[in-house]
Write a protein that holds these residues in place. Structure first.
Motif, PDB file in Angstrom:
ATOM      1  N   ARG A 132      49.744  49.131  45.807  1.00 45.50           N
ATOM      2  CA  ARG A 132      49.683  48.251  44.635  1.00 45.50           C
ATOM      3  C   ARG A 132      48.512  47.286  44.750  1.00 45.50           C
ATOM      4  O   ARG A 132      47.844  46.965  43.761  1.00 45.50           O
ATOM      5  N   MET A 133      48.277  46.805  45.964  1.00 46.10           N
ATOM      6  CA  MET A 133      47.164  45.890  46.184  1.00 46.10           C
ATOM      7  C   MET A 133      45.838  46.598  45.896  1.00 46.10           C
ATOM      8  O   MET A 133      44.952  46.040  45.230  1.00 46.10           O
ATOM      9  N   ALA A 134      45.701  47.809  46.382  1.00 47.74           N
ATOM     10  CA  ALA A 134      44.480  48.572  46.135  1.00 47.74           C
ATOM     11  C   ALA A 134      44.262  48.777  44.642  1.00 47.74           C
ATOM     12  O   ALA A 134      43.144  48.648  44.134  1.00 47.74           O
ATOM     13  N   ASP A 135      45.336  49.073  43.914  1.00 48.34           N
ATOM     14  CA  ASP A 135      45.221  49.273  42.475  1.00 48.34           C
ATOM     15  C   ASP A 135      44.798  47.981  41.775  1.00 48.34           C
ATOM     16  O   ASP A 135      43.976  48.007  40.846  1.00 48.34           O
ATOM     17  N   ALA A 136      45.333  46.853  42.216  1.00 44.49           N
ATOM     18  CA  ALA A 136      44.955  45.568  41.629  1.00 44.49           C
ATOM     19  C   ALA A 136      43.475  45.275  41.858  1.00 44.49           C
ATOM     20  O   ALA A 136      42.781  44.773  40.966  1.00 44.49           O
ATOM     21  N   PHE A 137      42.978  45.615  43.049  1.00 46.57           N
ATOM     22  CA  PHE A 137      41.562  45.401  43.334  1.00 46.57           C
ATOM     23  C   PHE A 137      40.687  46.329  42.487  1.00 46.57           C
ATOM     24  O   PHE A 137      39.642  45.915  41.977  1.00 46.57           O
ATOM     25  N   ARG A 138      41.096  47.577  42.326  1.00 46.22           N
ATOM     26  CA  ARG A 138      40.340  48.521  41.488  1.00 46.22           C
ATOM     27  C   ARG A 138      40.203  47.978  40.066  1.00 46.22           C
ATOM     28  O   ARG A 138      39.123  47.978  39.483  1.00 46.22           O
ATOM     29  N   ARG A 139      41.335  47.554  39.511  1.00 47.81           N
ATOM     30  CA  ARG A 139      41.324  47.066  38.138  1.00 47.81           C
ATOM     31  C   ARG A 139      40.496  45.797  38.008  1.00 47.81           C
ATOM     32  O   ARG A 139      39.779  45.615  37.010  1.00 47.81           O
ATOM     33  N   ALA A 140      40.577  44.919  39.005  1.00 46.36           N
ATOM     34  CA  ALA A 140      39.790  43.686  38.958  1.00 46.36           C
ATOM     35  C   ALA A 140      38.300  43.982  39.002  1.00 46.36           C
ATOM     36  O   ALA A 140      37.509  43.363  38.267  1.00 46.36           O
ATOM     37  N   VAL A 141      37.905  44.932  39.831  1.00 47.68           N
ATOM     38  CA  VAL A 141      36.492  45.308  39.915  1.00 47.68           C
ATOM     39  C   VAL A 141      36.018  45.858  38.573  1.00 47.68           C
ATOM     40  O   VAL A 141      34.934  45.511  38.082  1.00 47.68           O
ATOM     41  N   GLU A 142      36.834  46.712  37.944  1.00 47.45           N
ATOM     42  CA  GLU A 142      36.465  47.282  36.647  1.00 47.45           C
ATOM     43  C   GLU A 142      36.300  46.195  35.590  1.00 47.45           C
ATOM     44  O   GLU A 142      35.349  46.211  34.803  1.00 47.45           O
ATOM     45  N   ILE A 143      37.220  45.233  35.560  1.00 43.60           N
ATOM     46  CA  ILE A 143      37.149  44.156  34.570  1.00 43.60           C
ATOM     47  C   ILE A 143      35.922  43.290  34.786  1.00 43.60           C
ATOM     48  O   ILE A 143      35.183  42.979  33.822  1.00 43.60           O
ATOM     49  N   LEU A 144      35.669  42.908  36.036  1.00 36.51           N
ATOM     50  CA  LEU A 144      34.522  42.049  36.304  1.00 36.51           C
ATOM     51  C   LEU A 144      33.200  42.771  36.022  1.00 36.51           C
ATOM     52  O   LEU A 144      32.245  42.165  35.531  1.00 36.51           O
TER      53      LEU A 144
END
Length: 224
Positions: A207-219
């Motif tokens: 879940r943490m990895a997924d949160a980081f992926r999504r944050a990178v995409e948004i930024l």
């Protein structure tokens, strides 16, 4: 075949070394970073200081007495320790609450961690301090204990001399901890990517990895 690594930004963890969930969170973080590295996504990782007990006496206090007062009874404190121990077991780490005699003031520990950053061994020092406190029952409010743990984690002598021979980084640690609290950080561990607060808590690695992926995409989309 793994992808070519791409540094996706600076990932910082707001943490206190006496927070058991921060150690569990670091363990899950290491798993998440390993998953993302296989995809070619890497981060510059750093640690930010947070004092859960900013008014703690310099020499710390007896842990059993302190927690009995904080949680209403020793029995309630032990119930909470059992919950932490179970979460640690699931994460693959072992807590030895029976060895933990004191609750320390953590300013000195945060000083060591900050000085370790310039030496490139911050992540290793954080892990070492978690193990020293939660598994080995060491007093990580004691400067000599901290210096020994820093050396074990690979801190160079110059950084250790700055730690033991001066108040280097003390003012910065206190100011940064206060600033994070004033900015609205109320729980640790909290995870910050390029100064954007992502989430708080010790969620599982996937879940943490997924949160980081999504944050990178948004930024990245915002910067485009």
């Amino acid at each position: 075949m793994s992808a070519t690594p791409v540094t996706a930004g600076r990932l910082e963890i707001v943490s206190d070394v006496i927070c058991p969930w921060c150690w569990i969170g670091k363990t899950h973080l290491d798993g998440a970073l390993a998953l993302l590295a296989e995809e070619g996504l890497t981060f510059e990782v750093g640690w930010l200081p947070y004092q859960l007990n900013p008014d703690m006496p310099e020499g710390g206090v007896d842990r059993r007495t302190y927690r009995a007062e904080k949680f209403g009874s020793l029995e309630r404190s032990q119930e909470l320790d059992s919950q932490v121990a179970e979460a640690g077991r699931v994460a693959g780490i072992g807590f030895r609450h029976d060895l933990m005699a004191r609750t320390p003031n953590t300013v000195q520990a945060h000083r060591l961690i900050r000085l370790a950053g310039a030496a490139g061994v911050q992540h290793a020092v954080v892990e070492r301090l978690f193990r020293a406190y939660f598994q080995e029952g060491k007093d990580i409010g004691d400067q000599a204990v901290l210096a020994a743990e820093g050396a074990t984690a690979g801190m160079p002598q110059e950084a250790l001399d700055a730690f033991t021979g001066s108040d280097a980084a003390r003012a910065e640690v206190i100011a940064e901890s206060q600033a994070l609290a004033q900015a609205g950080v109320t729980g640790v561990p909290s995870f910050v990517l390029d100064r954007h607060l992502l989430f708080s808590g010790a969620m599982p690695a996937e879940r943490m990895a997924d949160a980081f992926r999504r944050a990178v995409e948004i930024l990245r989309s915002r910067a485009a």
